[in-house]
Write an enzyme that holds these catalytic residues in place. Structure first.
Site, PDB file in Angstrom:
ATOM      1  N   SER A 115       0.819  -1.225   0.000  1.00 29.10           N
ATOM      2  CA  SER A 115       0.000   0.000   0.000  1.00 29.10           C
ATOM      3  C   SER A 115       0.843   1.261   0.000  1.00 29.10           C
ATOM      4  O   SER A 115       1.983   1.280   0.493  1.00 29.10           O
ATOM      5  CB  SER A 115      -0.879  -0.002   1.255  1.00 29.10           C
ATOM      6  OG  SER A 115      -1.479   1.255   1.454  1.00 29.10           O
ATOM      7  N   TYR A 152      -1.148   0.192  10.014  1.00 30.78           N
ATOM      8  CA  TYR A 152      -1.515  -0.515   8.776  1.00 30.78           C
ATOM      9  C   TYR A 152      -0.331  -0.484   7.798  1.00 30.78           C
ATOM     10  O   TYR A 152       0.039  -1.503   7.214  1.00 30.78           O
ATOM     11  CB  TYR A 152      -2.767   0.147   8.178  1.00 30.78           C
ATOM     12  CG  TYR A 152      -3.046  -0.205   6.743  1.00 30.78           C
ATOM     13  CD1 TYR A 152      -3.484  -1.475   6.385  1.00 30.78           C
ATOM     14  CD2 TYR A 152      -2.882   0.755   5.728  1.00 30.78           C
ATOM     15  CE1 TYR A 152      -3.745  -1.787   5.051  1.00 30.78           C
ATOM     16  CE2 TYR A 152      -3.146   0.457   4.405  1.00 30.78           C
ATOM     17  CZ  TYR A 152      -3.575  -0.824   4.074  1.00 30.78           C
ATOM     18  OH  TYR A 152      -3.825  -1.135   2.755  1.00 30.78           O
ATOM     19  N   LYS A 156       2.104  -3.477   6.069  1.00 34.15           N
ATOM     20  CA  LYS A 156       2.406  -3.652   4.643  1.00 34.15           C
ATOM     21  C   LYS A 156       3.918  -3.700   4.420  1.00 34.15           C
ATOM     22  O   LYS A 156       4.413  -4.462   3.575  1.00 34.15           O
ATOM     23  CB  LYS A 156       1.756  -2.538   3.826  1.00 34.15           C
ATOM     24  CG  LYS A 156       0.234  -2.631   3.792  1.00 34.15           C
ATOM     25  CD  LYS A 156      -0.210  -3.930   3.146  1.00 34.15           C
ATOM     26  CE  LYS A 156      -1.691  -4.148   3.166  1.00 34.15           C
ATOM     27  NZ  LYS A 156      -2.113  -5.413   2.550  1.00 34.15           N
TER      28      LYS A 156
HETATM   29  N1  NAI Z   1      -8.606  -0.550  -2.184  1.00 36.99           N
HETATM   30  C1  NAI Z   1      -7.483   0.161  -2.244  1.00 36.99           C
HETATM   31  O1  NAI Z   1      -7.471   1.293  -2.776  1.00 36.99           O
HETATM   32  C2  NAI Z   1      -6.207  -0.387  -1.679  1.00 36.99           C
HETATM   33  C3  NAI Z   1      -6.092  -1.686  -1.208  1.00 36.99           C
HETATM   34  N2  NAI Z   1      -4.877  -2.149  -0.758  1.00 36.99           N
HETATM   35  C4  NAI Z   1      -4.725  -3.515  -0.276  1.00 36.99           C
HETATM   36  O2  NAI Z   1      -5.339  -4.400  -1.200  1.00 36.99           O
HETATM   37  C5  NAI Z   1      -5.902  -5.499  -0.503  1.00 36.99           C
HETATM   38  C6  NAI Z   1      -7.385  -5.606  -0.862  1.00 36.99           C
HETATM   39  O3  NAI Z   1      -8.007  -4.402  -0.474  1.00 36.99           O
HETATM   40  P1  NAI Z   1      -9.558  -4.150  -0.739  1.00 36.99           P
HETATM   41  O4  NAI Z   1     -10.018  -5.045  -1.816  1.00 36.99           O
HETATM   42  O5  NAI Z   1      -9.716  -2.702  -0.872  1.00 36.99           O
HETATM   43  O6  NAI Z   1     -10.175  -4.603   0.644  1.00 36.99           O
HETATM   44  P2  NAI Z   1     -11.614  -5.257   0.904  1.00 36.99           P
HETATM   45  O7  NAI Z   1     -11.862  -5.138   2.364  1.00 36.99           O
HETATM   46  O8  NAI Z   1     -12.609  -4.727  -0.058  1.00 36.99           O
HETATM   47  O9  NAI Z   1     -11.335  -6.783   0.540  1.00 36.99           O
HETATM   48  C7  NAI Z   1     -10.557  -7.616   1.338  1.00 36.99           C
HETATM   49  C8  NAI Z   1     -11.103  -9.027   1.210  1.00 36.99           C
HETATM   50  O10 NAI Z   1     -10.245  -9.887   1.973  1.00 36.99           O
HETATM   51  C9  NAI Z   1     -11.059 -10.714   2.811  1.00 36.99           C
HETATM   52  N3  NAI Z   1     -10.308 -10.960   4.034  1.00 36.99           N
HETATM   53  C10 NAI Z   1      -9.910 -10.049   4.959  1.00 36.99           C
HETATM   54  N4  NAI Z   1      -9.228 -10.651   5.938  1.00 36.99           N
HETATM   55  C11 NAI Z   1      -9.192 -11.964   5.637  1.00 36.99           C
HETATM   56  C12 NAI Z   1      -8.637 -13.093   6.269  1.00 36.99           C
HETATM   57  N5  NAI Z   1      -8.003 -12.994   7.444  1.00 36.99           N
HETATM   58  N6  NAI Z   1      -8.762 -14.290   5.672  1.00 36.99           N
HETATM   59  C13 NAI Z   1      -9.438 -14.422   4.488  1.00 36.99           C
HETATM   60  N7  NAI Z   1      -9.996 -13.380   3.844  1.00 36.99           N
HETATM   61  C14 NAI Z   1      -9.876 -12.174   4.413  1.00 36.99           C
HETATM   62  C15 NAI Z   1     -12.328  -9.932   3.067  1.00 36.99           C
HETATM   63  O11 NAI Z   1     -13.414 -10.792   3.359  1.00 36.99           O
HETATM   64  C16 NAI Z   1     -12.508  -9.154   1.762  1.00 36.99           C
HETATM   65  O12 NAI Z   1     -13.308  -9.847   0.831  1.00 36.99           O
HETATM   66  C17 NAI Z   1      -5.669  -5.257   0.975  1.00 36.99           C
HETATM   67  O13 NAI Z   1      -4.544  -5.998   1.380  1.00 36.99           O
HETATM   68  C18 NAI Z   1      -5.398  -3.767   1.049  1.00 36.99           C
HETATM   69  O14 NAI Z   1      -4.560  -3.461   2.143  1.00 36.99           O
HETATM   70  C19 NAI Z   1      -3.757  -1.355  -0.740  1.00 36.99           C
HETATM   71  C20 NAI Z   1      -3.838  -0.060  -1.138  1.00 36.99           C
HETATM   72  C21 NAI Z   1      -5.054   0.528  -1.657  1.00 36.99           C
HETATM   73  O1  LIG Z   2      -4.098   1.266   1.511  1.00 36.93           O
HETATM   74  C1  LIG Z   2      -5.130   1.888   1.295  1.00 36.93           C
HETATM   75  O2  LIG Z   2      -5.028   3.110   0.695  1.00 36.93           O
HETATM   76  C2  LIG Z   2      -6.163   3.713   0.048  1.00 36.93           C
HETATM   77  C3  LIG Z   2      -5.841   5.201  -0.136  1.00 36.93           C
HETATM   78  O3  LIG Z   2      -5.576   5.783   1.113  1.00 36.93           O
HETATM   79  P1  LIG Z   2      -6.327   7.093   1.642  1.00 36.93           P
HETATM   80  O4  LIG Z   2      -5.685   7.373   2.956  1.00 36.93           O
HETATM   81  O5  LIG Z   2      -6.051   8.172   0.637  1.00 36.93           O
HETATM   82  O6  LIG Z   2      -7.792   6.767   1.702  1.00 36.93           O
HETATM   83  C4  LIG Z   2      -7.425   3.486   0.874  1.00 36.93           C
HETATM   84  O7  LIG Z   2      -8.543   4.047   0.214  1.00 36.93           O
HETATM   85  C5  LIG Z   2      -7.593   1.974   1.054  1.00 36.93           C
HETATM   86  O8  LIG Z   2      -8.755   1.695   1.805  1.00 36.93           O
HETATM   87  C6  LIG Z   2      -6.410   1.432   1.808  1.00 36.93           C
HETATM   88  O9  LIG Z   2      -6.496   0.026   1.872  1.00 36.93           O
END
Ligand code: NAI
Ligand SMILES: O=C1O[C@H](COP(=O)(O)O)[C@@H](O)[C@H](O)[C@H]1O
EC number: 1.1.1.388
Length: 298
Positions: A115, A152, A156
């Site tokens: 992240s 967090y 990462k």
């Molecule tokens: N959405 C974004 O803009 C960003 C996301 N990320 C990273 O990308 C990854 C996915 O993020 P999102 O899709 O946004 O999150 P999200 O919360 O929408 O999806 C995460 C999924 O992982 C599953 N999950 C969580 N903990 C679990 C566990 N212990 N065992 C099995 N399944 C589990 C949840 O049920 C969910 O379906 C995360 O690692 C997040 O930190 C990083 C930077 C930005």
């Molecule tokens: O790692 C993540 O970063 C995005 C962007 O960060 P923000 O502080 O600008 O919101 C965040 O939306 C996402 O949930 C998180 O997993």
């Protein structure tokens, strides 16, 4: 790639962006601790390829990685305000369990969802908000040390270190993608930081496709679109992976309206999923709601 690809966290925002973009291009195994509704699963993925399991469950994870060629590891707590007990379990222990199982199973390629928050500490008071503007030439390129601004982000950075270890000890190709801010259809609205690190859905799918196809050793790359505003370099992702992003937050107004309707990121070829919102809020959050989440982040 002929072998199946394991996608952890398949039901979440990033997982669904990937599956909508390249869901038909691979044989998938999908793992999530929440059961996935049919609308979130590409055609052809059988029940046997769907694992409802926690990533800290070593036995279930070993079973899920058996005979896969690559892993995209997304599952974890995505909240920047996540408390230590949650990131320790879901993000650090979870990454360790998945990476170790993958390395021991002989998986060739491993893409880890890192992240922007692993390096949030570089956004110092004297650099912001200039950093977020197109005429500022400050860049992070992935060679800098992690500098997390919250626990967090620490988790990462720990995942990136685990990746380094499993590459060095087992020879597994590992790419850590420091994902910016994924939103669908338009960049985060009225949010300079978010627009500087916007990752569109189609660029997200393309980037992880490249992680599955390119040849690399250990890489740290930034996962953002080709935004005019940016302080993350795309050079390494282009060179090491062949990433060629199509979108740019500058093609939208500050309020998120396309300046030219012709080429906006209105993808969704695989399924028009009512569960996937057009903003960055999960339809069914699996962690408590983040009280600090920016209301302007959509
Ligand atoms: N959405 C974004 O803009 C960003 C996301 N990320 C990273 O990308 C990854 C996915 O993020 P999102 O899709 O946004 O999150 P999200 O919360 O929408 O999806 C995460 C999924 O992982 C599953 N999950 C969580 N903990 C679990 C566990 N212990 N065992 C099995 N399944 C589990 C949840 O049920 C969910 O379906 C995360 O690692 C997040 O930190 C990083 C930077 C930005
Ligand atoms: O790692 C993540 O970063 C995005 C962007 O960060 P923000 O502080 O600008 O919101 C965040 O939306 C996402 O949930 C998180 O997993």
């Amino acid at each position: 790639m002929d072998e199946p690809v394991l996608l952890t966290g398949a039901g979440g925002r990033v997982g669904q962006a990937i599956l909508r973009g390249i869901g038909d291009d691979y044989e998938w195994r999908l793992l999530d601790r929440e059961p996935l509704p049919a609308a979130k699963v590409p055609a052809g993925v059988t029940d046997a390829d769907r694992y409802v399991a926690d990533i800290t469950d070593e036995r279930a994870v070993r079973e899920a990685v058996a005979d896969v060629g690559a892993v995209i590891h997304l599952a974890g707590d995505p909240r920047k305000t996540a408390p230590w007990d949650s990131v320790l379990r879901n993000n650090i222990d979870g990454a360790q369990v998945v990476m170790r199982a993958a390395a021991e199973a002989g998986v060739e390629r491993f893409a880890f969802a890192s992240s922007n928050h692993a390096v949030g500490g570089y956004e110092t008071e004297d650099r912001t908000p200039d950093l977020y503007r197109p005429d500022d030439d400050y860049r992070l390129d992935g060679t800098e040390l992690p500098r997390p601004g919250n626990l967090y982000g620490v988790s990462k950075a720990a995942g990136e270190s685990l990746g380094r270890f499993y590459h060095d000890e087992f020879g597994m190709s590992v790419v850590c993608v420091r994902i910016g801010n994924l939103t669908r259809d338009h960049p985060p609205r009225e949010y300079e930081r978010g627009q500087a690190m916007w990752l569109s859905h189609r660029d997200c799918a393309h980037l992880f496709d490249r992680c599955l196809r390119a040849d690399y050793d250990y890489e740290v790359v930034y996962g953002i679109s080709n935004n005019d505003r940016r302080y993350y370099s795309l050079e390494r992702a282009r060179e090491a992976l062949g990433y060629d992003p199509a979108d740019n937050s500058a093609d939208y107004t500050f309020e998120g309206k396309p300046k030219d309707d012709g080429d906006s990121d209105t993808d969704g070829e695989y399924v028009d999923d009512p569960d996937v919102t057009t903003d960055d809020t999960p339809a069914e959050p699996n962690f408590p709601t983040d009280p600090d989440a920016p209301s302007d982040g959509a």
